[in-house]
Write an enzyme that holds these catalytic residues in place. Sequence first.
Site, PDB file in Angstrom:
ATOM      1  N   LEU A  93     -10.611  12.794  74.152  1.00 49.24           N
ATOM      2  CA  LEU A  93     -10.301  12.237  72.831  1.00 49.24           C
ATOM      3  C   LEU A  93     -10.020  13.333  71.805  1.00 49.24           C
ATOM      4  CD1 LEU A  93     -12.990   9.402  72.693  1.00 49.24           C
ATOM      5  CD2 LEU A  93     -10.623   9.288  73.510  1.00 49.24           C
ATOM      6  N   HIS A 119      -6.649   9.775  68.866  1.00 43.91           N
ATOM      7  CA  HIS A 119      -7.436   8.630  69.359  1.00 43.91           C
ATOM      8  C   HIS A 119      -8.419   8.174  68.279  1.00 43.91           C
ATOM      9  CE1 HIS A 119      -6.683  10.852  73.269  1.00 43.91           C
ATOM     10  NE2 HIS A 119      -6.187   9.663  73.536  1.00 43.91           N
TER      11      HIS A 119
END
Length: 306
Positions: free
Chosen positions: A33, A37
């Site tokens: 991530l 994201h």
Amino acid sequence: MRLITSLDDVHSLTLDLRRRGTTVSFVPTMGALHEGHLSLVRRAKSEGGALVVSIFVNPTQFGPSEDYSRYPRDLERDCEALARFEPDAIFAPGPADMYPDGFDTHIEPGNVAAKFEGALRPGHFRGVATVVVKLLNLVAPDVAYFGQKDFQQAAVLRRMIDDFNIGTRLMICPTVREHDGLALSSRNAYLSTEDRLAAPVLYRSLNRARELFHAGETRADVLAAAMRTILEAAPRAKVDYAAVVRPDTLEPAAQAAAGCVALVASRVGPARLIDNLILGPPGAPDEELIELAFEAPATSGGHTRP
Ligand code: PAF
């Protein structure tokens, strides 16, 4: 925050939430991530209701010579990054849970998936569509969040959600960029220092197309040629495509108009990078451009979750 690996458990959790009248927002990811994201997670969280984030590196969307085995994975770090958003669940199934022995059914997207990424990565969108349908069936969210950076993926999923009357609203969120314009991507981790310096050339090429469009140039081939010239001049870049297309079908646009999208893909060193900009009025905010490209936010073909 619950870490769930079982398909049954995530299904019962979200069923229970929905029975209690809670709306469910869902952010599907492949982990590793980054702020891109997290911007989706932040947006989903801000809508209220329950939040589920999935982390699953989906093998079926990688070609045999692609980076499935070396795709960055760090579940612990991802969970730490998500903790501050207090998701109701992080769903992180294993490949054998999602694709048990005997799994034999796939979604085959149509024309919108045929060109660009679909042509260069055969089977990629089949894998994406298949896993997204599985995830949407398991989580049954009211809204699912995807990034504009993967524009063709968003167009493919929008088409699929409409075509299959899936009762989830698709929310496309703006691309998050580094200070020099490079779109955030988990694959930026593959860039060496020199490649990283070269990588913003994708954004520069897109910006040039946008400048020309704002100056009145609407011939899509001229805009595409201008992008290609900039990309090809970059010593470390190897261009896959540069095009200006209609946002819904990804068919070539003879004349670019507001809502059309400029797409580029290029290798930079070992990394294959993609990026896009939606053309529109000068100064229009990203959200307005996304709405132009996708018209009204996509809804299922007349069906909403009961
Ligand atoms: O965009 C991604 O990260 C993936 O393609 C998705 C949508 C999570 C499906 O694996």
